[in-house]
Design a protein around this motif. Structure first.
Motif, PDB file in Angstrom:
ATOM      1  N   GLU A 159       0.831  -1.215   0.000  1.00  0.00           N
ATOM      2  CA  GLU A 159       0.000   0.000   0.000  1.00  0.00           C
ATOM      3  C   GLU A 159       0.859   1.257   0.000  1.00  0.00           C
ATOM      4  O   GLU A 159       0.562   2.245   0.674  1.00  0.00           O
ATOM      5  N   MET A 160       1.928   1.223  -0.782  1.00  0.00           N
ATOM      6  CA  MET A 160       2.831   2.372  -0.866  1.00  0.00           C
ATOM      7  C   MET A 160       2.306   3.392  -1.871  1.00  0.00           C
ATOM      8  O   MET A 160       1.599   3.050  -2.827  1.00  0.00           O
ATOM      9  N   ASP A 161       2.636   4.636  -1.640  1.00  0.00           N
ATOM     10  CA  ASP A 161       2.348   5.714  -2.583  1.00  0.00           C
ATOM     11  C   ASP A 161       3.498   5.708  -3.595  1.00  0.00           C
ATOM     12  O   ASP A 161       4.670   5.797  -3.197  1.00  0.00           O
ATOM     13  N   ILE A 162       3.205   5.606  -4.891  1.00  0.00           N
ATOM     14  CA  ILE A 162       4.231   5.365  -5.903  1.00  0.00           C
ATOM     15  C   ILE A 162       4.300   6.517  -6.899  1.00  0.00           C
ATOM     16  O   ILE A 162       3.279   6.938  -7.445  1.00  0.00           O
ATOM     17  N   ARG A 163       5.494   6.979  -7.147  1.00  0.00           N
ATOM     18  CA  ARG A 163       5.770   7.918  -8.231  1.00  0.00           C
ATOM     19  C   ARG A 163       7.036   7.444  -8.947  1.00  0.00           C
ATOM     20  O   ARG A 163       7.831   6.705  -8.369  1.00  0.00           O
ATOM     21  N   TYR A 164       7.222   7.902 -10.164  1.00  0.00           N
ATOM     22  CA  TYR A 164       8.408   7.475 -10.903  1.00  0.00           C
ATOM     23  C   TYR A 164       8.976   8.625 -11.719  1.00  0.00           C
ATOM     24  O   TYR A 164       8.285   9.592 -12.066  1.00  0.00           O
ATOM     25  N   HIS A 165      10.273   8.497 -12.030  1.00  0.00           N
ATOM     26  CA  HIS A 165      10.955   9.448 -12.907  1.00  0.00           C
ATOM     27  C   HIS A 165      11.470   8.708 -14.131  1.00  0.00           C
ATOM     28  O   HIS A 165      12.086   7.649 -14.025  1.00  0.00           O
ATOM     29  N   ALA A 166      11.168   9.241 -15.282  1.00  0.00           N
ATOM     30  CA  ALA A 166      11.689   8.755 -16.550  1.00  0.00           C
ATOM     31  C   ALA A 166      11.735   9.952 -17.491  1.00  0.00           C
ATOM     32  O   ALA A 166      11.162  11.010 -17.191  1.00  0.00           O
ATOM     33  N   ARG A 167      12.423   9.800 -18.611  1.00  0.00           N
ATOM     34  CA  ARG A 167      12.522  10.916 -19.546  1.00  0.00           C
ATOM     35  C   ARG A 167      11.158  11.387 -20.003  1.00  0.00           C
ATOM     36  O   ARG A 167      10.918  12.573 -20.180  1.00  0.00           O
ATOM     37  N   HIS A 168      10.264  10.423 -20.198  1.00  0.00           N
ATOM     38  CA  HIS A 168       8.905  10.737 -20.626  1.00  0.00           C
ATOM     39  C   HIS A 168       7.927   9.907 -19.804  1.00  0.00           C
ATOM     40  O   HIS A 168       8.266   8.825 -19.321  1.00  0.00           O
ATOM     41  N   ALA A 169       6.723  10.410 -19.658  1.00  0.00           N
ATOM     42  CA  ALA A 169       5.687   9.651 -18.970  1.00  0.00           C
ATOM     43  C   ALA A 169       5.417   8.355 -19.736  1.00  0.00           C
ATOM     44  O   ALA A 169       5.396   8.338 -20.966  1.00  0.00           O
TER      45      ALA A 169
END
Length: 319
Positions: A173-183
């Motif tokens: 149940e973690m809150d997730i975000r990510y980084h990449a060059r593009h969505a």
């Protein structure tokens, strides 16, 4: 097919024993590492090889490719192709196979093993019990850990393995975000265009981006500064992606809370400072190292070669 008719394969580096056996059953294999002088060996015999079997650890250099004038295919054990001279291969139309998807689960499992280990200090706690300190100091004497469930997880790189890690995090149940060059079009998680901002937001920053010049020291001092004294770094990608000296400084100065590392800049050598820290969990580059996954990877190396020599195409072609 008689022995003389078999395609000649150059093996670079040591490979899984089962894979080496399978190669010899199907092909005429020359092992570069067995040559007293590898450069002289390639100069004398390079023209007979039409295929190469290598791994992400060893790759193949532009100079080695140039010494193989009849080379048509490279089959790599692993998903990392940063040590393969891809430009040199592409310029000659040489096909490059690798082993994607097969190791997604095991690498994701290892990422979470490291994440849990650094959050709850389980390796340190194990040493605490074994050393007799728990018996000496009594119940409730070991320091508190950090809660993983419900925490903020930042993922650097949302490829196949990154998505698998994100799915693991859903169970916590973690809150997730990510980084990449593009969505990423099919990703349900929040894309953060700024790596600094992702690090500032995250409790745990998991690195699973590709290696190579384009990502060298992507995780640098400013990123670690943003991660902050309560943030943890997990690296299951390539050692080159993290500025190791900046990481050592951040840990020594307690600018981050800890790190879980499966990869290093100069493997198998690890900075002495890291070896001495209880806040760091260190693994010997074993994220995909299970019997099941390694055998499946070996099979894909063989499948790539077999299909290429039969039909001129690969099961899994490197991007």
């Amino acid at each position: 097919m008689t022995t003389s008719d078999r395609p000649h394969i150059l093996q670079i580096g040591s490979l899984l024993p089962a894979l080496e056996t399978w190669l010899r059953e199907r092909y005429a294999v020359g092992v570069l590492d067995e040559a007293p002088d590898p450069a002289a060996f390639l100069a004398e015999q390079g023209a007979r090889f039409t295929g190469v079997a290598t791994s992400a650890l060893y790759g193949i250099s532009a100079e080695q490719i140039a010494a193989l004038p009849k080379l048509r295919v490279i089959s790599c054990f692993g998903v990392g192709v940063d040590k393969i001279a891809m430009d040199a291969a592409r310029s000659r139309g040489i096909a490059v196979g690798y082993t994607p998807d097969i190791l997604n689960d095991c690498v994701a499992d290892t990422a979470f093993a490291l994440l849990l280990d650094v959050a709850r200090a389980t390796p340190e706690a194990d040493r605490y019990v074994r050393s007799g300190l728990w018996a000496q100091r009594g119940p409730n004497s070991f320091h508190l850990g950090r809660k993983v469930s419900g925490a903020r997880l930042g993922i650097v790189g949302l490829g196949r393995i990154g998505k698998t890690i994100a799915r693991r995090a859903l169970g916590f149940e973690m809150d997730i975000r990510y980084h990449a060059r593009h969505a990423v079009a099919d990703a349900p998680w929040t894309h953060e265009p700024s790596l600094i901002e992702l690090a500032r937001w995250a409790d745990f920053l998991v690195v699973i981006t590709a290696g190579g010049p384009g990502t060298r020291h992507l995780i640098d001092a400013p990123v670690l500064e943003a991660l902050g004294p309560r943030g943890f770094l997990i690296n299951v990608s390539r050692g080159s992606v993290v500025d190791e000296q900046a990481l050592v400084r951040a840990l020594v100065e307690k600018k981050i809370a800890g790190a879980g590392l499966d990869v290093f800049e100069n493997e198998p050598h690890v900075p002495a400072e890291l070896l001495a820290m209880d806040s760091v969990v260190l693994l010997p580059h074993i994220a995909s190292a299970t019997e099941e996954t390694r055998l499946a990877m070996a099979q894909r190396v063989i499948d790539n070669l077999d299909l290429f020599f039969a039909e001129g195409r690969l099961v899994s072609e490197a991007p």
